[in-house]
Design a protein around this motif. Sequence first.
Motif, short mmCIF file in Angstrom:
data_model
loop_
_atom_site.label_atom_id
_atom_site.label_comp_id
_atom_site.label_asym_id
_atom_site.label_seq_id
_atom_site.Cartn_x
_atom_site.Cartn_y
_atom_site.Cartn_z
N LYS A 16 50.69 35.99 -35.22
CA LYS A 16 50.28 37.25 -34.60
C LYS A 16 48.76 37.35 -34.53
O LYS A 16 48.19 37.71 -33.50
CB LYS A 16 50.84 38.43 -35.38
CG LYS A 16 50.41 39.79 -34.84
CD LYS A 16 50.94 40.91 -35.72
CE LYS A 16 50.44 42.26 -35.24
NZ LYS A 16 50.88 43.36 -36.12
N ILE A 20 46.50 37.56 -31.14
CA ILE A 20 45.58 38.67 -30.90
C ILE A 20 44.18 38.13 -30.62
O ILE A 20 43.49 38.61 -29.71
CB ILE A 20 45.55 39.62 -32.12
CG1 ILE A 20 46.86 40.41 -32.19
CG2 ILE A 20 44.38 40.59 -32.03
CD1 ILE A 20 46.97 41.27 -33.41
N GLN A 140 48.30 52.64 -43.73
CA GLN A 140 47.53 51.56 -43.13
C GLN A 140 46.05 51.92 -43.18
O GLN A 140 45.67 53.07 -42.97
CB GLN A 140 47.95 51.34 -41.68
CG GLN A 140 47.18 50.21 -41.00
CD GLN A 140 47.59 50.02 -39.56
OE1 GLN A 140 48.22 50.88 -38.97
NE2 GLN A 140 47.23 48.89 -38.99
N ASN A 165 42.03 55.02 -39.43
CA ASN A 165 42.30 54.74 -38.03
C ASN A 165 41.03 54.20 -37.36
O ASN A 165 39.97 54.14 -37.99
CB ASN A 165 42.81 55.99 -37.31
CG ASN A 165 41.89 57.19 -37.50
OD1 ASN A 165 40.70 57.12 -37.18
ND2 ASN A 165 42.42 58.29 -38.03
N TRP A 231 47.03 49.54 -23.56
CA TRP A 231 47.93 48.49 -24.01
C TRP A 231 47.46 47.82 -25.30
O TRP A 231 48.20 47.03 -25.90
CB TRP A 231 48.08 47.40 -22.93
CG TRP A 231 46.77 46.83 -22.46
CD1 TRP A 231 46.04 47.24 -21.39
CD2 TRP A 231 46.04 45.75 -23.05
NE1 TRP A 231 44.90 46.50 -21.26
CE2 TRP A 231 44.87 45.57 -22.27
CE3 TRP A 231 46.26 44.93 -24.14
CZ2 TRP A 231 43.93 44.60 -22.56
CZ3 TRP A 231 45.31 43.95 -24.45
CH2 TRP A 231 44.15 43.79 -23.66
N MET A 232 46.27 48.16 -25.76
CA MET A 232 45.71 47.47 -26.93
C MET A 232 46.24 48.05 -28.23
O MET A 232 46.17 49.25 -28.46
CB MET A 232 44.18 47.57 -26.91
CG MET A 232 43.54 46.80 -25.76
SD MET A 232 41.74 47.06 -25.68
CE MET A 232 41.21 46.16 -27.14
N SER A 233 46.77 47.20 -29.10
CA SER A 233 47.20 47.63 -30.42
C SER A 233 45.98 47.98 -31.27
O SER A 233 44.85 47.66 -30.91
CB SER A 233 47.99 46.51 -31.10
OG SER A 233 47.13 45.41 -31.39
N GLU A 234 46.22 48.63 -32.41
CA GLU A 234 45.09 48.98 -33.28
C GLU A 234 44.40 47.73 -33.82
O GLU A 234 43.18 47.72 -34.00
CB GLU A 234 45.56 49.88 -34.42
CG GLU A 234 45.88 51.30 -33.99
CD GLU A 234 46.07 52.23 -35.15
OE1 GLU A 234 46.86 51.90 -36.06
OE2 GLU A 234 45.43 53.30 -35.16
N ASP A 235 45.17 46.68 -34.10
CA ASP A 235 44.56 45.44 -34.57
C ASP A 235 43.64 44.86 -33.50
O ASP A 235 42.53 44.39 -33.79
CB ASP A 235 45.65 44.41 -34.90
CG ASP A 235 46.37 44.73 -36.20
OD1 ASP A 235 45.83 45.53 -36.98
OD2 ASP A 235 47.46 44.19 -36.42
N GLN A 237 42.22 46.59 -31.11
CA GLN A 237 41.08 47.50 -31.00
C GLN A 237 40.04 47.18 -32.07
O GLN A 237 38.83 47.22 -31.80
CB GLN A 237 41.55 48.94 -31.12
CG GLN A 237 42.37 49.45 -29.95
CD GLN A 237 42.84 50.87 -30.16
OE1 GLN A 237 42.04 51.76 -30.48
NE2 GLN A 237 44.12 51.11 -29.99
#
Length: 344
Positions: A16, A20, A140, A165, A231-235, A237
């Motif tokens: 993953k 990314i 998280q 966040n 569409w971007m995940s937090e990871d 970002q």
Amino acid sequence: MMVVNASIRKKRRMKKCHTIAITMRLFLESQQPSNTSKSSNYLSRYSSTESGSYECESEDDMDLFDKPLQPISTLDSRHDLAMIGGSIAAYSQKMFLELQLSNRSTNNSRDWPTFQDKSKGRAQHEPTDIIDESPIPTQQRFACPFYYRDRQKHLQCLTRADLLNIKDVKQHLWYTHRLQPYCPTCGESFATTAKSDAHIRSRSCDPQNIPRPEGISLPQMQELARRAEVWMSEDLQWLSLWEIVFPGAELPDITYPSRTVEFIVCQFRDYWSTRGNGETIIYEFLRERGFHEENLRDEKHTLEALQALILNQSIDHLVEAFTNVGDNTISAKVEEVLASLQCS
């Protein structure tokens, strides 16, 4: 069976992270014309259209940098409660660590494996496995990019910043790591732009061969203010923030917490905040010593300041204790720290 499952989870996480990283590179490269820098292109994602209007001009996080941070309550060192702050912090850590050990006992005494730094070429336990076994609900969290790049230099980003966040990360970067006005000739930093400009205009300094001071510049802040694609995940970002802060640097492994000390700090923060544990622990400690908690409830500022003091002192001590775990298991280290707290 458990070792096999942990190995499978590790491979999936590594795949993953690799995916990314590749996606992030391709995304930034697709935004970058051959004769334009990466950072300026990132800013141009919402560039002006042919009609002269701006797309999504107001869709940014600039407000994060406009509003001042809430001041942290502090307790006068001469206050009676400040005098016993160390004792309350030790009591809080004992409660926290005893809960961790009790969970090991109820799970057939299954121990935490060794959890050490990858960079030293030794075994490291998977943090997700530890968190899954913890009796404390875990939120998280995200690391400060500066801390991730130099953990020793920016240790306070671990001990004082609680980044839940991406917006927290952005705000932390600007308020904690903002580049102060400086002279490009001699490298001297100044409190205000006016003082820096006056110094530069005077041309009274001698050239010094020193690197640019570390920090977030105004153009970087403007890039940070841009909101991510939907569409971007937090990871992903977070990796985009890394690219802004350290353009061209190798993308890091985004696993966090990834070290024993980081896990312990994150767990203690959750323990302290879950169901008002911090406030409850303080009241229990004071009640056992004959203090009337009603007196403290009437002083909101004092209670907030005391909670902040105890939290910081506890985290500082836990960081000192768990930074170098050595070859002990975490449970063995917990027992060692508990013994030292009993003697304090």
